[in-house]
Scaffold this active site. Sequence first.
Site, PDB file in Angstrom:
ATOM      1  N   GLY A  40       0.913  -1.387   0.188  1.00  0.00           N
ATOM      2  CA  GLY A  40       0.001  -0.108  -0.052  1.00  0.00           C
ATOM      3  C   GLY A  40       0.777   1.195   0.035  1.00  0.00           C
ATOM      4  O   GLY A  40       0.733   2.139  -0.899  1.00  0.00           O
ATOM      5  N   GLU A 161      -3.712  -1.618  -6.857  1.00  0.00           N
ATOM      6  CA  GLU A 161      -3.014  -2.656  -5.847  1.00  0.00           C
ATOM      7  C   GLU A 161      -4.108  -3.767  -5.688  1.00  0.00           C
ATOM      8  O   GLU A 161      -5.198  -3.788  -5.426  1.00  0.00           O
ATOM      9  CB  GLU A 161      -2.870  -1.960  -4.530  1.00  0.00           C
ATOM     10  CG  GLU A 161      -2.191  -2.717  -3.537  1.00  0.00           C
ATOM     11  CD  GLU A 161      -1.934  -1.939  -2.128  1.00  0.00           C
ATOM     12  OE1 GLU A 161      -2.426  -1.029  -1.980  1.00  0.00           O
ATOM     13  OE2 GLU A 161      -1.879  -3.006  -1.192  1.00  0.00           O
ATOM     14  N   THR A 209      17.095 -14.408  -2.598  1.00  0.00           N
ATOM     15  CA  THR A 209      16.095 -14.209  -3.585  1.00  0.00           C
ATOM     16  C   THR A 209      15.120 -15.339  -4.123  1.00  0.00           C
ATOM     17  O   THR A 209      14.396 -15.071  -5.008  1.00  0.00           O
ATOM     18  CB  THR A 209      17.058 -13.737  -4.857  1.00  0.00           C
ATOM     19  OG1 THR A 209      17.967 -15.006  -5.200  1.00  0.00           O
ATOM     20  CG2 THR A 209      18.093 -12.630  -4.466  1.00  0.00           C
ATOM     21  N   LYS A 210      15.543 -16.625  -3.699  1.00  0.00           N
ATOM     22  CA  LYS A 210      14.651 -17.583  -4.306  1.00  0.00           C
ATOM     23  C   LYS A 210      13.006 -17.307  -4.154  1.00  0.00           C
ATOM     24  O   LYS A 210      12.302 -17.551  -5.007  1.00  0.00           O
ATOM     25  CB  LYS A 210      14.862 -18.898  -3.476  1.00  0.00           C
ATOM     26  CG  LYS A 210      14.314 -20.084  -4.045  1.00  0.00           C
ATOM     27  CD  LYS A 210      14.840 -20.546  -5.430  1.00  0.00           C
ATOM     28  CE  LYS A 210      16.161 -21.210  -5.274  1.00  0.00           C
ATOM     29  NZ  LYS A 210      17.032 -21.693  -6.453  1.00  0.00           N
ATOM     30  N   PRO A 211      12.565 -16.837  -2.928  1.00  0.00           N
ATOM     31  CA  PRO A 211      11.164 -16.598  -2.841  1.00  0.00           C
ATOM     32  C   PRO A 211      10.683 -15.711  -3.943  1.00  0.00           C
ATOM     33  O   PRO A 211       9.508 -15.818  -4.470  1.00  0.00           O
ATOM     34  CB  PRO A 211      10.761 -15.949  -1.502  1.00  0.00           C
ATOM     35  CG  PRO A 211      12.013 -16.615  -0.593  1.00  0.00           C
ATOM     36  CD  PRO A 211      13.219 -16.576  -1.691  1.00  0.00           C
ATOM     37  N   CYS A 408     -14.501  10.237  18.461  1.00  0.00           N
ATOM     38  CA  CYS A 408     -15.701   9.764  18.568  1.00  0.00           C
ATOM     39  C   CYS A 408     -16.195   9.091  19.869  1.00  0.00           C
ATOM     40  O   CYS A 408     -16.928  10.138  20.674  1.00  0.00           O
ATOM     41  CB  CYS A 408     -15.714   8.391  17.439  1.00  0.00           C
ATOM     42  SG  CYS A 408     -17.343   8.188  16.608  1.00  0.00           S
ATOM     43  N   GLY A 410     -14.241   8.498  22.191  1.00  0.00           N
ATOM     44  CA  GLY A 410     -13.707   9.406  22.982  1.00  0.00           C
ATOM     45  C   GLY A 410     -14.526  10.775  23.464  1.00  0.00           C
ATOM     46  O   GLY A 410     -14.140  11.507  24.378  1.00  0.00           O
ATOM     47  N   GLN A 412     -17.766  10.873  23.144  1.00  0.00           N
ATOM     48  CA  GLN A 412     -18.966  10.447  23.986  1.00  0.00           C
ATOM     49  C   GLN A 412     -18.662   9.924  25.481  1.00  0.00           C
ATOM     50  O   GLN A 412     -19.579  10.510  26.290  1.00  0.00           O
ATOM     51  CB  GLN A 412     -19.836   9.162  23.256  1.00  0.00           C
ATOM     52  CG  GLN A 412     -19.822   9.484  21.762  1.00  0.00           C
ATOM     53  CD  GLN A 412     -20.390   8.189  20.986  1.00  0.00           C
ATOM     54  OE1 GLN A 412     -20.233   6.961  21.667  1.00  0.00           O
ATOM     55  NE2 GLN A 412     -20.822   8.466  19.816  1.00  0.00           N
ATOM     56  N   HIS A 565     -14.210  11.816  12.876  1.00  0.00           N
ATOM     57  CA  HIS A 565     -12.539  11.209  12.930  1.00  0.00           C
ATOM     58  C   HIS A 565     -11.667  11.945  12.150  1.00  0.00           C
ATOM     59  O   HIS A 565     -11.572  11.731  10.978  1.00  0.00           O
ATOM     60  CB  HIS A 565     -12.866   9.755  12.345  1.00  0.00           C
ATOM     61  CG  HIS A 565     -13.501   8.730  13.255  1.00  0.00           C
ATOM     62  ND1 HIS A 565     -12.871   8.084  14.199  1.00  0.00           N
ATOM     63  CD2 HIS A 565     -14.827   8.113  13.320  1.00  0.00           C
ATOM     64  CE1 HIS A 565     -13.845   7.187  14.736  1.00  0.00           C
ATOM     65  NE2 HIS A 565     -14.944   7.352  14.291  1.00  0.00           N
ATOM     66  N   GLU A 567      -8.817  12.031  11.718  1.00  0.00           N
ATOM     67  CA  GLU A 567      -7.694  11.217  11.572  1.00  0.00           C
ATOM     68  C   GLU A 567      -7.732  10.849   9.828  1.00  0.00           C
ATOM     69  O   GLU A 567      -6.931  10.440   9.466  1.00  0.00           O
ATOM     70  CB  GLU A 567      -7.494  10.048  12.127  1.00  0.00           C
ATOM     71  CG  GLU A 567      -8.530   8.980  12.391  1.00  0.00           C
ATOM     72  CD  GLU A 567      -9.599   9.147  13.315  1.00  0.00           C
ATOM     73  OE1 GLU A 567      -9.621  10.467  13.903  1.00  0.00           O
ATOM     74  OE2 GLU A 567      -9.986   8.480  13.856  1.00  0.00           O
TER      75      GLU A 567
END
Length: 594
Positions: A40, A161, A209-211, A408, A410, A412, A565, A567
Site C-alpha cells: 500500500g 493494488e 532471492t529464491k522466494p 468519536c 472519546g 461520547q 474522525h 484522522e
Amino acid sequence: MISTYVLFYNKLFKQMFEWGLVPQKFIVVSGGVLSGIGKGVATASIGKILQQYGFSVTAIKIDPYINCDAGTLRPTEHGEVWVTDDGGEIDQDLGNYERFLNIRIPKKNNITTGQVYKTIIDKERSGEYLGKTVQFIPHVPDEIKKRVISAADGFDIALIEIGGTIGDYENIPFLFAMKSLERELGRENVAYILVTYLPTPSHIGEPKTKPTQQAIKTLGESGIFPDFILCRGKDPLDDVRKKKIEIFANINSDCVISAPDVPSVYSIPLNFEKEKLGEKIMKRLQLEPKQKPDWTTWNQLLHNIENPTNSIKIAIIGKYVDTGNYCLQDSYISIGESLKHAAAHSAAGIEISWIDSKKYETGEETIKNLHEFDGIIVPGGFGASGVEGKITTIKFCRENNIPYLGLCYGLQLAVVEFARHACNLELAHTTEVVENTPHPVIDLQPAQKEILAQRAYGASMRLGAYCAVLNPESNVFKLYEQASRIVQKNNLTALEEFRKGILNDDKQVVVERHRHRYEVNPKYVDVLEKNGLIFSGHHLRNDDTKLMEYIELKNHPFFVGTQAHPEFLSSIEHPSPIFMGFVKACVERKEKRN
Ligand code: GLN
C-alpha cells in the site's frame, strides 16, 4: 532510416501528449512472498512520484475477500476500517493513498470479490444477461475491468493494488482481468509492479532471492511478467543480489528496485527516486514528464520527522490493542499517522504508547502513571469492554490538566464522564453500554432505533463526510481557521455536498468524516452547558435535530472531543487542525515540565 522513424514517432507522441491525446495509463501493483510488506505504501509512493511529474493520479485497492466492504471486519483481524467521504467503509490502504497523494478517494476505488459477484448475480436474477450462460470467464473479469475503468475515469494514471499475495486462489480473477485490460488497451498503457520480500535468515546472514524468483514464476502463470520488482527487506539490496534476480528471473537489474525498511514511510518516494523509478515508469508507459518534480516541502517535512527538536509522549488508551501475544497498532493506524503529520509540522518527535484501557479499571494507583504522558487520546471504539477505564482516564486528564483528545467514542465518554462528575448525574451513561441508564446522555436517535430494530446494522451508522457549523468563539474554530479548513458552503465538493444537512443560513462550515451510531442526547445539552461543557460545533439534520460535533473545556490546556474522525482527513502536507492543536498543547506541557 529506423532512427528517423523513431524520431518522428517521439515527436508525434510529444505533440499528442501536449494535446492531451495520450491514453490513460494503468499501473498494477501486486505482492509476492508474504503479505504485510508495504504494498500500500509502495503504491502510494509511486503515485506521489508521478504526481510530482505533473500527472493526475488515483489509486484503486482490490481486496479479494468475499465481504462487500470492510465495515463488518474486526479491526484486530484486518486493521483499521477507513472511511471515505461518500460513506464507504474500506481497507486501510486507501488511507495510505490519501495521506500521500493528498486527494479524496471515493468508495468505488475499493473493489472486492463480494461486490463483483453480487453485481453479477443480481444482474443474472434480473435477466440482464438475456439468456446467456453466466460464467467465470468472461463475466467476472469483465465486471472487474468495468469497475477499474470507472474508478480511473478522469485521471492520467490509475494505480491498482491487488491485495493479498501472488499464489492466493482469490487473486486469480483479478490478475486475469488486468491481463485482459492490457490486451485491450495495449502493452504501452499497462505496467506491472511486483513488491516482494527478501528474507535474511539469521544463520545465513544474506538476503535470499529464491522466494522472489518463485513469486515471479507464479505471477507468470497469469500471463504477467513484472516490469519492475520492488525488493522489500531489512537492508538495501546490493548489486550482487540485483544481478542474481536479473539472471534467474530474466528481468533487467535496472528494474529491480531496492526497498529497505525505513524509520519513516514518508522517505519511501525519495528512496525510489534515488533509483529513478519515476523516469523508468514513465519510459515504460511512454510518458513525458509534465513538470519538474519539486520535493522541497516534502523534504522539509521529512527532515522534521527525522530530526525532531523535542520529543513528546502520547498514550492512546484503546480497546483493540492486543491480539494474542502481539500488540496490534494497525487498528489505529490513521491516528498514529495524523500525530506524525502534526509532529512534522511542529518539528516534534513523538513516542506513542498503546495502552489497553482495562488497565485503568482497577484503582487509583495505576491511573497516576498517566502523569508521565504529555497528552492522551481516547480513540473510536464500540461496545462495553474497557469503557470504565476510558472514563477514569478522561476524568484524570480533565482534573490534572493533561491535554486530552477524544475521537468519536472519546467524545461520547468525555460527555458521560462530565455528566457523572461535573453535573451530578451519577449513573449517566451511553445506552450503547447500559440501555436503561437513568441518564442516557449518549443515545440513539429515534430514526436509528427503528433501523436497528430491523437488525439492519450496516445501514444504521452516520458514515462519511458531514458538515458542522462552529461557534466562532471556540478554540476548535480557531484551529480550523488557522489551517484554512473553514469552507464556504457553496464550495463543497460533490462528495461532501450530499451529506451537508440543512445548515440554515450558516455559510461557513467544516467537513470531517464520521463512523458512528450514537449521539449526544439533545435533552442533556442544557445541563451539560450550564455546568461548563462547551459545545463548539454541531450538524443540523433535515428533521431539525442538532447533532453535537465538538466539545471543549475552558481553563484547560487542551480538552477537545469530536464526534468525527479527523484522522481520516489528515495528510503529511495538510495535517488535521485538531491534531495540530493537540500536539502543540503536548509540546507546551513537555516544555513546562522541563
Ligand atoms: N460506538 C460509538 C457509536 O457507535 C462510537 C463509534 C466510534 O467511536 N467510531 O456511536
